[in-house]
Design a protein around this motif. Structure first.
Motif, mmCIF file in Angstrom:
data_model
loop_
_atom_site.group_PDB
_atom_site.id
_atom_site.type_symbol
_atom_site.label_atom_id
_atom_site.label_comp_id
_atom_site.label_asym_id
_atom_site.label_seq_id
_atom_site.Cartn_x
_atom_site.Cartn_y
_atom_site.Cartn_z
ATOM 1 N N VAL A 3 0.858 -1.182 0.000
ATOM 2 C CA VAL A 3 0.000 0.000 0.000
ATOM 3 C C VAL A 3 0.898 1.236 0.000
ATOM 4 N N PRO A 4 0.871 2.036 -1.064
ATOM 5 C CA PRO A 4 1.734 3.217 -1.102
ATOM 6 C C PRO A 4 1.239 4.313 -0.167
ATOM 7 N N ALA A 5 2.174 5.058 0.415
ATOM 8 C CA ALA A 5 1.818 6.218 1.216
ATOM 9 C C ALA A 5 1.108 7.232 0.319
ATOM 10 N N VAL A 6 0.266 8.040 0.912
ATOM 11 C CA VAL A 6 -0.551 8.972 0.148
ATOM 12 C C VAL A 6 0.308 9.902 -0.709
ATOM 13 N N LEU A 7 1.369 10.474 -0.133
ATOM 14 C CA LEU A 7 2.188 11.420 -0.890
ATOM 15 C C LEU A 7 2.914 10.750 -2.051
ATOM 16 N N SER A 8 3.470 9.571 -1.823
ATOM 17 C CA SER A 8 4.168 8.890 -2.920
ATOM 18 C C SER A 8 3.182 8.435 -3.988
ATOM 19 N N PHE A 9 1.977 8.057 -3.584
ATOM 20 C CA PHE A 9 0.948 7.671 -4.548
ATOM 21 C C PHE A 9 0.533 8.875 -5.383
ATOM 22 N N SER A 10 0.389 10.020 -4.716
ATOM 23 C CA SER A 10 0.066 11.260 -5.419
ATOM 24 C C SER A 10 1.125 11.563 -6.472
#
Length: 193
Positions: A3-10
Motif C-alpha cells: 500500500v503506497p503512502a498517500v504522498l508517494s501515490f500522489s
C-alpha cells in the motif's frame, strides 16, 4: 500487497500526466517537496508556478530548489492559491498538466495558519479551468488539525459534484488509520465520455 503512502501515490499518479517541457502549479508550496517534484518532472524546458501565503514557506522552497540547481524552472509567488488566476500568464490557461494541493499548515511553521474552504474551493475551481485535457489535480487532505476535517468534507463534496463527462475523480484513503491523510485526484478528460 504493498500500500503506497498517500504522498508517494500522489506523485506516482501526477508524474504520468506531466511531459518534459510541461507546465504545472504547486498551489500550496509549504516546504517545497511538491514544488521540487514538479520542477524535476517538467525538466529544464518546463515551468512550475508555486504559491504560498507565507514568506517562510517560499524561502524554504527557494533554498531546496537552489540546492538542487532547479530554481530557474520555478516562479515562486507570494500569494494565496485562490488568487492563482491573477498571477498565472493568460497564455497558459487550459495548458496546465498538473496542479497539486497539500492542505493543512506549514510543517514546523505556525499551526494556526491553515488552508480554509473559503479559499481552497475557489482555488480548486480555478485549477479545473486552467488544466489541459488529460491534466490532473491532486489534493492531499489532512484531518488531524483544527479545521482539517471540515475542509476535507468540503473538498470531497466539491469533488463529488464535478461533472463525470468532463472529470474523473478518485479518493484514496487508508481505512484502518484514524486521521490518516487522504488523496483526491481529479483528471480532466481528454474528450467527453
Amino acid at each position: 500487497m504493498i500500500v503506497p503512502a498517500v504522498l508517494s501515490f500522489s506523485h506516482a499518479l501526477v508524474r504520468q500526466a506531466i511531459d518534459e517541457g510541461g507546465i504545472a502549479v504547486d498551489a500550496t508550496t509549504g516546504n517545497g517537496h511538491d514544488t521540487q517534484f514538479l520542477a524535476e518532472c517538467v525538466g529544464p524546458a518546463g515551468k512550475v508556478y508555486a504559491f504560498d501565503i507565507q514568506q517562510e514557506a517560499l524561502a524554504r522552497t527557494k533554498q531546496r530548489l537552489n540546492e538542487r540547481g532547479i530554481a530557474n524552472r520555478v516562479a515562486l509567488i507570494h500569494a494565496g492559491h485562490h488568487e492563482m488566476d491573477q498571477y498565472l500568464p493568460v497564455e497558459i490557461r487550459g495548458k496546465l498538466q498538473a496542479v497539486m494541493f497539500n492542505l493543512g499548515y506549514l510543517p514546523h511553521g505556525d499551526p494556526t495558519v491553515i488552508t480554509r474552504p473559503e479559499t481552497t474551493l475557489p482555488a480548486l475551481e480555478t485549477a479545473t479551468v486552467w488544466l489541459t485535457p488529460g491534466g490532473v489535480l491532486s489534493v492531499v487532505l489532512y484531518t488531524g488539525h483544527p479545521g482539517g476535517p471540515e475542509e476535507a468534507e468540503h473538498v470531497l463534496q466539491w469533488a463529488q459534484s464535478l461533472p463525470p463527462k468532463t472529470f474523473q475523480v478518485m479518493h484514496y484513503q487508508l481505512l484502518n488509520r484514524q486521521q490518516a491523510p487522504s488523496l483526491v485526484l481529479v483528471e480532466k478528460r481528454k474528450q467527453a465520455a
